[in-house]
Design a protein around this motif. Structure first.
Motif, PDB file in Angstrom:
ATOM      1  N   SER A  33       3.264   2.791   3.839  1.00 43.45           N
ATOM      2  CA  SER A  33       4.414   2.458   5.202  1.00 43.45           C
ATOM      3  C   SER A  33       5.011   1.360   4.574  1.00 43.45           C
ATOM      4  O   SER A  33       4.418   1.192   3.253  1.00 43.45           O
ATOM      5  CB  SER A  33       3.526   2.054   6.100  1.00 43.45           C
ATOM      6  N   THR A  34       6.238   1.711   5.212  1.00 39.70           N
ATOM      7  CA  THR A  34       7.654   1.172   4.088  1.00 39.70           C
ATOM      8  C   THR A  34       7.639   0.001   5.093  1.00 39.70           C
ATOM      9  O   THR A  34       8.558  -1.388   5.627  1.00 39.70           O
ATOM     10  CB  THR A  34       8.318   1.746   3.976  1.00 39.70           C
ATOM     11  N   ARG A  35       7.089  -0.766   6.245  1.00 39.06           N
ATOM     12  CA  ARG A  35       7.131  -2.035   7.084  1.00 39.06           C
ATOM     13  C   ARG A  35       6.337  -3.547   6.348  1.00 39.06           C
ATOM     14  O   ARG A  35       7.077  -4.209   7.197  1.00 39.06           O
ATOM     15  CB  ARG A  35       5.485  -1.567   8.108  1.00 39.06           C
ATOM     16  N   GLY A  36       5.901  -3.557   5.350  1.00 30.82           N
ATOM     17  CA  GLY A  36       6.021  -4.534   4.879  1.00 30.82           C
ATOM     18  C   GLY A  36       4.938  -5.397   5.041  1.00 30.82           C
ATOM     19  O   GLY A  36       4.597  -6.765   4.851  1.00 30.82           O
ATOM     20  N   GLU A  37       3.617  -4.803   5.450  1.00 28.46           N
ATOM     21  CA  GLU A  37       2.260  -5.222   5.506  1.00 28.46           C
ATOM     22  C   GLU A  37       1.993  -5.892   4.188  1.00 28.46           C
ATOM     23  O   GLU A  37       2.494  -5.591   3.973  1.00 28.46           O
ATOM     24  CB  GLU A  37       1.060  -4.686   5.770  1.00 28.46           C
ATOM     25  N   SER A  38       1.094  -7.187   4.261  1.00 31.16           N
ATOM     26  CA  SER A  38       0.462  -7.783   3.171  1.00 31.16           C
ATOM     27  C   SER A  38      -0.189  -6.611   1.798  1.00 31.16           C
ATOM     28  O   SER A  38      -0.079  -7.225   1.227  1.00 31.16           O
ATOM     29  CB  SER A  38      -0.511  -8.743   3.429  1.00 31.16           C
ATOM     30  N   TYR A  39      -0.919  -5.929   3.000  1.00 29.17           N
ATOM     31  CA  TYR A  39      -1.652  -4.883   2.012  1.00 29.17           C
ATOM     32  C   TYR A  39      -1.112  -4.003   1.401  1.00 29.17           C
ATOM     33  O   TYR A  39      -1.293  -3.327   0.134  1.00 29.17           O
ATOM     34  CB  TYR A  39      -2.616  -4.104   2.148  1.00 29.17           C
ATOM     35  N   ASN A  40       0.203  -3.930   1.646  1.00 25.87           N
ATOM     36  CA  ASN A  40       1.281  -3.050   0.896  1.00 25.87           C
ATOM     37  C   ASN A  40       2.006  -3.056  -0.374  1.00 25.87           C
ATOM     38  O   ASN A  40       3.331  -2.996  -0.633  1.00 25.87           O
ATOM     39  CB  ASN A  40       1.902  -1.770   1.513  1.00 25.87           C
ATOM     40  N   VAL A  41       1.999  -4.232  -0.626  1.00 29.94           N
ATOM     41  CA  VAL A  41       2.654  -4.905  -1.610  1.00 29.94           C
ATOM     42  C   VAL A  41       2.159  -5.185  -2.937  1.00 29.94           C
ATOM     43  O   VAL A  41       1.642  -5.366  -3.188  1.00 29.94           O
ATOM     44  CB  VAL A  41       3.542  -6.393  -1.003  1.00 29.94           C
ATOM     45  N   SER A  42       3.447  -5.439  -3.476  1.00 32.52           N
ATOM     46  CA  SER A  42       2.673  -5.336  -5.042  1.00 32.52           C
ATOM     47  C   SER A  42       2.252  -6.563  -5.411  1.00 32.52           C
ATOM     48  O   SER A  42       2.750  -7.549  -4.834  1.00 32.52           O
ATOM     49  CB  SER A  42       3.923  -5.277  -5.912  1.00 32.52           C
ATOM     50  N   LEU A  43       0.612  -6.259  -6.335  1.00 28.57           N
ATOM     51  CA  LEU A  43       0.834  -7.819  -6.906  1.00 28.57           C
ATOM     52  C   LEU A  43       1.433  -8.531  -7.508  1.00 28.57           C
ATOM     53  O   LEU A  43       1.886  -7.992  -8.440  1.00 28.57           O
ATOM     54  CB  LEU A  43      -0.525  -7.360  -8.007  1.00 28.57           C
ATOM     55  N   LEU A  84      -0.003  -1.937 -14.641  1.00 30.31           N
ATOM     56  CA  LEU A  84      -0.801  -1.084 -14.786  1.00 30.31           C
ATOM     57  C   LEU A  84      -1.810  -1.119 -13.122  1.00 30.31           C
ATOM     58  O   LEU A  84      -2.225  -0.037 -12.716  1.00 30.31           O
ATOM     59  CB  LEU A  84      -2.569  -1.333 -15.611  1.00 30.31           C
ATOM     60  N   TYR A  85      -2.206  -2.221 -12.683  1.00 27.91           N
ATOM     61  CA  TYR A  85      -2.703  -2.157 -11.049  1.00 27.91           C
ATOM     62  C   TYR A  85      -1.639  -2.123 -10.534  1.00 27.91           C
ATOM     63  O   TYR A  85      -2.337  -0.974  -9.394  1.00 27.91           O
ATOM     64  CB  TYR A  85      -2.832  -3.942 -11.400  1.00 27.91           C
ATOM     65  N   ASN A  86      -0.461  -2.315 -10.684  1.00 28.73           N
ATOM     66  CA  ASN A  86       0.608  -1.681  -9.416  1.00 28.73           C
ATOM     67  C   ASN A  86       0.629  -0.417  -9.759  1.00 28.73           C
ATOM     68  O   ASN A  86       1.416  -0.207  -8.371  1.00 28.73           O
ATOM     69  CB  ASN A  86       1.870  -2.823  -9.171  1.00 28.73           C
ATOM     70  N   MET A  87       0.603  -0.307 -10.930  1.00 25.11           N
ATOM     71  CA  MET A  87       1.092   1.429 -10.351  1.00 25.11           C
ATOM     72  C   MET A  87       0.074   1.916  -9.839  1.00 25.11           C
ATOM     73  O   MET A  87       0.355   2.979  -8.707  1.00 25.11           O
ATOM     74  CB  MET A  87       1.092   2.069 -11.848  1.00 25.11           C
ATOM     75  N   ILE A  88      -1.286   1.622 -10.046  1.00 24.12           N
ATOM     76  CA  ILE A  88      -2.421   2.144  -9.921  1.00 24.12           C
ATOM     77  C   ILE A  88      -2.381   2.488  -7.655  1.00 24.12           C
ATOM     78  O   ILE A  88      -2.688   3.190  -7.312  1.00 24.12           O
ATOM     79  CB  ILE A  88      -3.578   1.651 -10.023  1.00 24.12           C
ATOM     80  N   GLY A  92      -1.877   5.351  -5.789  1.00 20.52           N
ATOM     81  CA  GLY A  92      -2.917   5.968  -5.097  1.00 20.52           C
ATOM     82  C   GLY A  92      -4.045   6.545  -6.444  1.00 20.52           C
ATOM     83  O   GLY A  92      -5.060   7.150  -6.081  1.00 20.52           O
ATOM     84  N   ASP A  93      -3.371   6.755  -7.851  1.00 20.10           N
ATOM     85  CA  ASP A  93      -3.500   7.680  -9.493  1.00 20.10           C
ATOM     86  C   ASP A  93      -4.800   6.568  -9.776  1.00 20.10           C
ATOM     87  O   ASP A  93      -3.937   5.180 -10.499  1.00 20.10           O
ATOM     88  CB  ASP A  93      -3.175   8.032 -10.101  1.00 20.10           C
TER      89      ASP A  93
END
Length: 97
Positions: A33-43, A84-88, A92-93
């Motif tokens: 999703s691109t709706r900006g949910e808090s669980y989808n943003v980068s660390l 690295l964490y954000n890339m993962i 999803g890899d």
């Protein structure tokens, strides 16, 4: 012992909190999703620093890296780990090792 612990720690499945949790868990998470949910943003760097500062100095896990090492790494290494964490997270890899 596990059965006893489960029997005394289970919350009432009919309680409003339990029903809400079950409803939320049944929705699933849409990671693309691109709706900006808090669980989808980068660390962020501050979030990672906070998380590392709250870790206890326990035995290292399968990677043999103690938390004390992670808390005291150089800025360059910290940024590498953050990226690295954000890339993962975004791809999803997850590395096999």
């Amino acid at each position: 012992m596990a059965e006893h612990f489960a029997s005394v720690s289970r919350k009432d499945p009919a309680s409003p909190d339990a029903r809400h949790r079950q409803r939320m868990e049944s929705l699933g998470i849409y990671f693309s999703s691109t709706r900006g949910e808090s669980y989808n943003v980068s660390l962020s760097a501050s979030e990672l620093r906070t998380a590392l500062s709250q870790c206890h100095d326990s035995s290292p896990g399968a990677n043999d890296i103690p938390y004390a090492f992670l808390r005291h790494m150089s800025d360059r290494d910290f940024n590498f780990l953050l990226n690295l964490y954000n890339m993962i997270w975004h791809t999803g890899d997850f590395p096999s090792s």
